[in-house]
Design a protein around this motif. Sequence first.
Motif, PDB file in Angstrom:
ATOM      1  N   TRP A 129      -4.182   2.133   7.167  1.00  0.00           N
ATOM      2  CA  TRP A 129      -4.794   1.978   5.850  1.00  0.00           C
ATOM      3  C   TRP A 129      -3.806   2.402   4.773  1.00  0.00           C
ATOM      4  N   GLY A 130      -4.221   2.252   3.541  1.00  0.00           N
ATOM      5  CA  GLY A 130      -3.342   2.670   2.458  1.00  0.00           C
ATOM      6  C   GLY A 130      -3.813   2.149   1.117  1.00  0.00           C
ATOM      7  N   PHE A 146       0.806   4.424   2.709  1.00  0.00           N
ATOM      8  CA  PHE A 146       0.194   3.995   3.968  1.00  0.00           C
ATOM      9  C   PHE A 146      -0.033   5.197   4.880  1.00  0.00           C
ATOM     10  N   HIS A 148      -2.027   6.172   9.058  1.00  0.00           N
ATOM     11  CA  HIS A 148      -2.460   5.599  10.328  1.00  0.00           C
ATOM     12  C   HIS A 148      -3.232   6.643  11.115  1.00  0.00           C
ATOM     13  N   ILE A 159       5.310   3.990   9.021  1.00  0.00           N
ATOM     14  CA  ILE A 159       4.693   3.400   7.823  1.00  0.00           C
ATOM     15  C   ILE A 159       4.209   4.491   6.876  1.00  0.00           C
ATOM     16  N   GLN A 165       7.761   3.315   2.665  1.00  0.00           N
ATOM     17  CA  GLN A 165       6.882   3.072   1.515  1.00  0.00           C
ATOM     18  C   GLN A 165       7.668   2.801   0.235  1.00  0.00           C
ATOM     19  N   THR A 212       0.803  -4.283   9.295  1.00  0.00           N
ATOM     20  CA  THR A 212       0.934  -3.926   7.874  1.00  0.00           C
ATOM     21  C   THR A 212       1.093  -5.177   7.030  1.00  0.00           C
TER      22      THR A 212
END
Length: 239
Positions: A129-130, A146, A148, A159, A165, A212
């Motif tokens: 998610w993010g 982001f 995880h 990520i 990022q 992603t």
Amino acid sequence: MHSNQYTLVYAAVLSILTAVVLAVAAEGLKPMQDENLALDTRSNILKAVRLDYTDRARINETYETAIEERVVNTAGEVLEEKPVQIDLKNQINKEPAERKLPLYIYTGEGGKKYYIIPLRGTGLWGPIWGYVSLADDFNTVYGAYFDHKGETPGLGAEIAEAPFQNQFEGKKIMDDGKFVSVNVWKTTYKSPLGNEHRVDAISGGTITSNGTDAMLKNCIAPYVSYFEKIGNKKQVALK
């Protein structure tokens, strides 16, 4: 020596008392858990506009004074709901036209606005998610965050690291008026799109990188109609 009946009764009473204590503790701690979860969400939203605060009071103060919450749909309409009422996990499984889209608008220095989109997808070992923020040209990525649940450290888990990022800053999601997203591609992949539309995938984390990439496309595309609508209004206002 106690009888078997005594042992069974003792074990049953002890189990019931333990269950009651745990239930009371869980219920009593729930408000604190909810508060911490809300704080974590606010912190992550602010990270998407490059504000990485650890102080609880500063996170809450910045969020409450600088963030406007909104929910829109793919027709570009503003809905009555608040983002807290939207289960993003359920929404992303719907057809884009049926989704309700949470949106956070950050007002920075000089009144400049940034539009923060929540993301959710799937990595190698579970959910990822993010949040990604766009400048007020509705094209340029200002920041990205982001996280995880269980990606492999040193591989897909990267990520959540700054080197991955930070690649997103300044990238473009539109090409000649068409949504193309920011693409997470292997360095060896040659694309007709320019570097402004790509970031490097994680070496050894192909499935998480692909997840992603898919998450970005799936979650950002439904907002384009809304951005086009307010972008047109902005141009009319400037004339």
